[in-house]
Design a protein around this motif. Structure first.
Motif, PDB file in Angstrom:
ATOM      1  N   PRO A  97      30.627  29.048  29.511  1.00 13.63           N
ATOM      2  CA  PRO A  97      29.910  28.242  30.503  1.00 13.63           C
ATOM      3  C   PRO A  97      30.303  28.654  31.919  1.00 13.63           C
ATOM      4  CG  PRO A  97      31.687  26.968  29.524  1.00 13.63           C
ATOM      5  CD  PRO A  97      31.656  28.292  28.813  1.00 13.63           C
ATOM      6  N   PRO A  98      29.564  28.186  32.913  1.00 15.23           N
ATOM      7  CA  PRO A  98      29.949  28.465  34.296  1.00 15.23           C
ATOM      8  C   PRO A  98      31.353  27.935  34.596  1.00 15.23           C
ATOM      9  CG  PRO A  98      27.815  27.355  34.192  1.00 15.23           C
ATOM     10  CD  PRO A  98      28.393  27.332  32.821  1.00 15.23           C
ATOM     11  N   LYS A  99      31.956  28.465  35.644  1.00 18.95           N
ATOM     12  CA  LYS A  99      33.238  28.003  36.175  1.00 18.95           C
ATOM     13  C   LYS A  99      34.420  28.294  35.268  1.00 18.95           C
ATOM     14  CE  LYS A  99      30.909  24.583  38.943  1.00 18.95           C
ATOM     15  NZ  LYS A  99      30.678  23.203  39.257  1.00 18.95           N
ATOM     16  N   ILE A 100      34.341  29.412  34.541  1.00 14.70           N
ATOM     17  CA  ILE A 100      35.450  29.891  33.710  1.00 14.70           C
ATOM     18  C   ILE A 100      35.742  31.331  34.139  1.00 14.70           C
ATOM     19  CG2 ILE A 100      36.174  30.551  31.376  1.00 14.70           C
ATOM     20  CD1 ILE A 100      35.982  27.594  31.441  1.00 14.70           C
ATOM     21  N   TRP A 101      36.993  31.640  34.413  1.00 17.34           N
ATOM     22  CA  TRP A 101      37.412  33.010  34.703  1.00 17.34           C
ATOM     23  C   TRP A 101      37.586  33.762  33.402  1.00 17.34           C
ATOM     24  CZ3 TRP A 101      37.679  35.123  39.453  1.00 17.34           C
ATOM     25  CH2 TRP A 101      37.730  34.253  40.551  1.00 17.34           C
ATOM     26  N   PHE A 102      37.188  35.045  33.345  1.00 14.81           N
ATOM     27  CA  PHE A 102      37.463  35.838  32.156  1.00 14.81           C
ATOM     28  C   PHE A 102      37.696  37.304  32.489  1.00 14.81           C
ATOM     29  CE2 PHE A 102      32.837  35.970  32.376  1.00 14.81           C
ATOM     30  CZ  PHE A 102      32.502  37.264  31.980  1.00 14.81           C
ATOM     31  N   LYS A 103      38.475  37.921  31.622  1.00 11.27           N
ATOM     32  CA  LYS A 103      38.719  39.363  31.688  1.00 11.27           C
ATOM     33  C   LYS A 103      38.670  39.876  30.260  1.00 11.27           C
ATOM     34  CE  LYS A 103      43.768  39.246  31.376  1.00 11.27           C
ATOM     35  NZ  LYS A 103      45.033  39.674  31.974  1.00 11.27           N
TER      36      LYS A 103
END
Length: 132
Positions: A97-103
């Protein structure tokens, strides 16, 4: 946004001696909101891409080739994180979903990530931070 909002869905795999068919997305899927764009990104082993953050867009991530470790955080400075590994032998779709940081990082020589966004990519909507 909470990390518990990240969903993982098993993809349908139809075995075939000439090569398997993996069903990635169907407009009837309840998690499919709207089509904006789809892109593929290659990632080489020992490299990491990210951190990425979308203010308003949902991402649908899958790995049709290779194997990738995804790391998610609600706050880039927070130590609390969630890790998921998906790939050719672990056929899943990750709904971010929006507003999640990911790498993400490849566990194979080269892996392929497919990302479908709910709207066209807008550089003003996306935040990026270097990997530390």
């Amino acid at each position: 946004m909470k990390l518990s909002k990240i969903k993982i869905i098993k993809l349908d795999v139809h075995k075939n001696s000439k090569g398997d068919l993996i069903k990635y997305l169907d407009c009837r899927n309840k998690y499919f909101k709207k089509f904006g764009e789809t892109y593929f990104t290659e990632i080489k082993k020992k490299y990491t891409k990210g951190w990425n953050y979308h203010k308003r867009l949902q991402c649908l991530l899958a790995v049709p080739f290779g194997e990738v470790v995804f790391t998610f955080k609600t706050n880039i400075k927070n130590k609390l994180k969630k890790k998921l590994i998906i790939g050719k032998k672990k056929n899943y779709l990750i709904i971010v979903p929006p507003k999640i940081w990911f790498k993400f990082q490849s566990k194979h020589k080269i892996s392929l990530v497919v990302n479908t966004l709910s709207k066209l990519h807008d550089p003003k909507e996306t935040l990026k931070k270097p990997i530390n």
